[in-house]
Design a protein around this motif. Sequence first.
Motif, PDB file in Angstrom:
ATOM      1  N   SER A  98       0.854  -1.182   0.000  1.00 29.08           N
ATOM      2  CA  SER A  98       0.000   0.000   0.000  1.00 29.08           C
ATOM      3  C   SER A  98       0.886   1.226   0.000  1.00 29.08           C
ATOM      4  O   SER A  98       2.088   1.156   0.237  1.00 29.08           O
ATOM      5  N   PHE A  99       0.264   2.362  -0.258  1.00 26.34           N
ATOM      6  CA  PHE A  99       1.000   3.621  -0.250  1.00 26.34           C
ATOM      7  C   PHE A  99       0.055   4.698   0.245  1.00 26.34           C
ATOM      8  O   PHE A  99      -1.088   4.779  -0.212  1.00 26.34           O
ATOM      9  N   PRO A 100       0.489   5.532   1.203  1.00 24.10           N
ATOM     10  CA  PRO A 100      -0.442   6.436   1.872  1.00 24.10           C
ATOM     11  C   PRO A 100      -0.956   7.570   1.007  1.00 24.10           C
ATOM     12  O   PRO A 100      -2.003   8.130   1.290  1.00 24.10           O
ATOM     13  N   ARG A 101      -0.220   7.950  -0.031  1.00 23.95           N
ATOM     14  CA  ARG A 101      -0.681   9.085  -0.841  1.00 23.95           C
ATOM     15  C   ARG A 101      -0.897   8.652  -2.290  1.00 23.95           C
ATOM     16  O   ARG A 101      -0.396   7.628  -2.732  1.00 23.95           O
ATOM     17  N   THR A 102      -1.647   9.448  -2.997  1.00 19.43           N
ATOM     18  CA  THR A 102      -1.931   9.144  -4.388  1.00 19.43           C
ATOM     19  C   THR A 102      -0.682   9.333  -5.241  1.00 19.43           C
ATOM     20  O   THR A 102       0.037  10.324  -5.098  1.00 19.43           O
ATOM     21  N   VAL A 103      -0.415   8.395  -6.103  1.00 16.37           N
ATOM     22  CA  VAL A 103       0.712   8.479  -7.021  1.00 16.37           C
ATOM     23  C   VAL A 103       0.169   8.719  -8.421  1.00 16.37           C
ATOM     24  O   VAL A 103      -0.684   7.978  -8.912  1.00 16.37           O
ATOM     25  N   ASP A 104       0.635   9.780  -9.057  1.00 16.14           N
ATOM     26  CA  ASP A 104       0.225  10.078 -10.426  1.00 16.14           C
ATOM     27  C   ASP A 104       1.080   9.236 -11.365  1.00 16.14           C
ATOM     28  O   ASP A 104       2.135   9.668 -11.822  1.00 16.14           O
ATOM     29  N   TRP A 105       0.632   8.029 -11.644  1.00 14.09           N
ATOM     30  CA  TRP A 105       1.457   7.062 -12.363  1.00 14.09           C
ATOM     31  C   TRP A 105       1.525   7.400 -13.849  1.00 14.09           C
ATOM     32  O   TRP A 105       0.499   7.486 -14.514  1.00 14.09           O
ATOM     33  N   PRO A 106       2.727   7.625 -14.387  1.00 13.43           N
ATOM     34  CA  PRO A 106       2.851   7.948 -15.819  1.00 13.43           C
ATOM     35  C   PRO A 106       2.343   6.806 -16.690  1.00 13.43           C
ATOM     36  O   PRO A 106       2.490   5.630 -16.352  1.00 13.43           O
ATOM     37  N   PRO A 107       1.751   7.115 -17.832  1.00  9.66           N
ATOM     38  CA  PRO A 107       1.232   6.067 -18.715  1.00  9.66           C
ATOM     39  C   PRO A 107       2.346   5.306 -19.422  1.00  9.66           C
ATOM     40  O   PRO A 107       3.461   5.812 -19.581  1.00  9.66           O
ATOM     41  N   VAL A 108       2.025   4.102 -19.836  1.00  2.72           N
ATOM     42  CA  VAL A 108       2.946   3.298 -20.631  1.00  2.72           C
ATOM     43  C   VAL A 108       2.928   3.814 -22.067  1.00  2.72           C
ATOM     44  O   VAL A 108       1.871   4.185 -22.583  1.00  2.72           O
ATOM     45  N   PRO A 109       4.083   3.886 -22.740  1.00  4.11           N
ATOM     46  CA  PRO A 109       4.072   4.292 -24.154  1.00  4.11           C
ATOM     47  C   PRO A 109       3.081   3.449 -24.961  1.00  4.11           C
ATOM     48  O   PRO A 109       3.009   2.224 -24.801  1.00  4.11           O
ATOM     49  N   GLY A 110       2.329   4.100 -25.811  1.00  4.81           N
ATOM     50  CA  GLY A 110       1.253   3.429 -26.528  1.00  4.81           C
ATOM     51  C   GLY A 110       1.662   2.721 -27.796  1.00  4.81           C
ATOM     52  O   GLY A 110       0.820   2.107 -28.454  1.00  4.81           O
ATOM     53  N   ASP A 111       2.941   2.784 -28.166  1.00  7.01           N
ATOM     54  CA  ASP A 111       3.340   2.218 -29.447  1.00  7.01           C
ATOM     55  C   ASP A 111       4.448   1.178 -29.313  1.00  7.01           C
ATOM     56  O   ASP A 111       5.215   0.954 -30.253  1.00  7.01           O
ATOM     57  N   LEU A 112       4.535   0.531 -28.169  1.00  6.74           N
ATOM     58  CA  LEU A 112       5.525  -0.532 -28.026  1.00  6.74           C
ATOM     59  C   LEU A 112       5.057  -1.779 -28.772  1.00  6.74           C
ATOM     60  O   LEU A 112       3.878  -2.122 -28.755  1.00  6.74           O
ATOM     61  N   PRO A 113       5.980  -2.492 -29.417  1.00  2.00           N
ATOM     62  CA  PRO A 113       5.611  -3.697 -30.155  1.00  2.00           C
ATOM     63  C   PRO A 113       5.357  -4.860 -29.203  1.00  2.00           C
ATOM     64  O   PRO A 113       5.682  -4.784 -28.010  1.00  2.00           O
ATOM     65  N   PRO A 114       4.798  -5.973 -29.694  1.00  2.00           N
ATOM     66  CA  PRO A 114       4.500  -7.117 -28.811  1.00  2.00           C
ATOM     67  C   PRO A 114       5.736  -7.830 -28.290  1.00  2.00           C
ATOM     68  O   PRO A 114       5.650  -8.567 -27.319  1.00  2.00           O
ATOM     69  N   VAL A 115       6.892  -7.633 -28.927  1.00  2.00           N
ATOM     70  CA  VAL A 115       8.141  -8.171 -28.402  1.00  2.00           C
ATOM     71  C   VAL A 115       9.199  -7.072 -28.451  1.00  2.00           C
ATOM     72  O   VAL A 115       9.334  -6.364 -29.455  1.00  2.00           O
ATOM     73  N   VAL A 116       9.905  -6.899 -27.340  1.00  3.07           N
ATOM     74  CA  VAL A 116      10.980  -5.924 -27.243  1.00  3.07           C
ATOM     75  C   VAL A 116      12.269  -6.700 -27.051  1.00  3.07           C
ATOM     76  O   VAL A 116      12.517  -7.243 -25.971  1.00  3.07           O
ATOM     77  N   PRO A 117      13.123  -6.801 -28.072  1.00  6.60           N
ATOM     78  CA  PRO A 117      14.362  -7.562 -27.935  1.00  6.60           C
ATOM     79  C   PRO A 117      15.343  -6.852 -27.002  1.00  6.60           C
ATOM     80  O   PRO A 117      15.537  -5.645 -27.099  1.00  6.60           O
ATOM     81  N   GLU A 118      15.952  -7.621 -26.115  1.00  2.82           N
ATOM     82  CA  GLU A 118      17.000  -7.072 -25.268  1.00  2.82           C
ATOM     83  C   GLU A 118      18.333  -7.159 -26.014  1.00  2.82           C
ATOM     84  O   GLU A 118      18.655  -8.188 -26.604  1.00  2.82           O
ATOM     85  N   VAL A 119      19.106  -6.070 -25.973  1.00  4.71           N
ATOM     86  CA  VAL A 119      20.412  -6.029 -26.636  1.00  4.71           C
ATOM     87  C   VAL A 119      21.495  -5.823 -25.592  1.00  4.71           C
ATOM     88  O   VAL A 119      21.233  -5.342 -24.490  1.00  4.71           O
ATOM     89  N   ASP A 120      22.719  -6.183 -25.960  1.00  2.00           N
ATOM     90  CA  ASP A 120      23.816  -6.079 -24.999  1.00  2.00           C
ATOM     91  C   ASP A 120      24.475  -4.700 -24.998  1.00  2.00           C
ATOM     92  O   ASP A 120      25.404  -4.454 -24.231  1.00  2.00           O
ATOM     93  N   GLY A 121      24.013  -3.799 -25.857  1.00  3.11           N
ATOM     94  CA  GLY A 121      24.530  -2.434 -25.866  1.00  3.11           C
ATOM     95  C   GLY A 121      25.649  -2.188 -26.848  1.00  3.11           C
ATOM     96  O   GLY A 121      26.100  -1.046 -26.998  1.00  3.11           O
ATOM     97  N   TYR A 122      26.118  -3.219 -27.515  1.00  8.74           N
ATOM     98  CA  TYR A 122      27.202  -3.082 -28.474  1.00  8.74           C
ATOM     99  C   TYR A 122      26.699  -3.505 -29.863  1.00  8.74           C
ATOM    100  O   TYR A 122      25.942  -4.457 -29.993  1.00  8.74           O
ATOM    101  N   ARG A 123      27.114  -2.767 -30.877  1.00 10.04           N
ATOM    102  CA  ARG A 123      26.679  -3.012 -32.256  1.00 10.04           C
ATOM    103  C   ARG A 123      25.161  -2.887 -32.412  1.00 10.04           C
ATOM    104  O   ARG A 123      24.570  -3.410 -33.358  1.00 10.04           O
ATOM    105  N   THR A 124      24.517  -2.174 -31.475  1.00 11.39           N
ATOM    106  CA  THR A 124      23.064  -2.062 -31.538  1.00 11.39           C
ATOM    107  C   THR A 124      22.611  -1.382 -32.816  1.00 11.39           C
ATOM    108  O   THR A 124      21.573  -1.741 -33.394  1.00 11.39           O
ATOM    109  N   ALA A 125      23.380  -0.400 -33.310  1.00  8.26           N
ATOM    110  CA  ALA A 125      23.013   0.282 -34.551  1.00  8.26           C
ATOM    111  C   ALA A 125      22.976  -0.701 -35.722  1.00  8.26           C
ATOM    112  O   ALA A 125      22.113  -0.600 -36.604  1.00  8.26           O
TER     113      ALA A 125
END
Length: 344
Positions: free
Chosen positions: A62-89
């Motif tokens: 629980s949380f005692p005060r109201t949290v204005d929770w930011p929305p989730v981006p509306g255009d994310l695809p059904p799969v988000v591949p995880e990359v190791d950060g190198y050669r990502t381009a």
Amino acid sequence: MASLKSSCNCDDCRFYNLCGGCHPECNHAGCARPCSSCPVRCRRREDVEAWIRDVGGTLDLSFPRTVDWPPVPGDLPPVVPEVDGYRTAEYDAAANHPAYAVGASRVFSKKGAGLRPRWRGRRAAGVLGLPPGKKVVLHMFGPDELIERLWTEQLRCRLWDQVAGAGFALVLGPNYSVYGEHPRFEHLINMRRSLLAAVRLASLGVPVAPNVYWWTERDLERWCRCVEKLKIPAIAVNAQTYRTEKDWAFLLAGLEYMGARLGDRVTLFLNGLSRPERVAAARKAVPRVVFVSRDLQMRAQHGRLFGARRGEYAYGEAPALFRKNVELFQQNLRLPALDNVVQS
């Protein structure tokens, strides 16, 4: 069971109604080791009250005060591949995918405080060499040592402010572990910490999905009630450790429970599934689910395709195989109402 209850000080614990007392799988019941040599938090610890204060004086979700929770981006695809950060381009040039994920171990310093030097003061897409418009999701799943250090450092180095400044499209909150062999008191603390970390990010305007772990159906019910009360738009589940058939049955039952309870208002981000049949089963269990997969790049780097049997290899450059793996994963999700899975 009476002796277990006595050994864990359940009779004197004000949180007994939340946890239900000791459970048979716990291997710390009746522990005689000194607390100074044990990393596990149980009701018998000498510093137990300090830990309760550290998570806000309660172990409830629980949380005692109201949290204005930011929305989730509306255009994310059904799969988000995880990359190791190198050669990502290079991978992006081949796949032209709208969003990629990066893990906590790639972003946070191993020994220092906060972000690694290459991430400090920079936007996430720029660090990965991605063109404008590409989204980067940070998942804060990782080894317990790293995740524990994030909690320790969060105030001292203004950790959440550093994360907010990196411009991630979405953050999947840290996964404070719920191990079956640990006491229920440890479960409660870690579920509470997972929620608090997400609340602190949301308070900074960061779109964030709290990580959800559970051990009992009561835990699931408490999580769902929390998500509904705080109007949290998305949650995250890390499935990497659910490998055996018994573990998978436990996970799938929990996904089905949350899918039925939360419906299509809440998006569930599911990380760590690599077997096509399990991916398809999870897709059926949850009305809105987005998969985060490290497996797609890893297979491409080793000449393997998604869904291939052990010992089957494919020829080609890693970026081209990565593109094919993303396509194969999405083909595995061809179920009704797949398009526009995520809506803000």
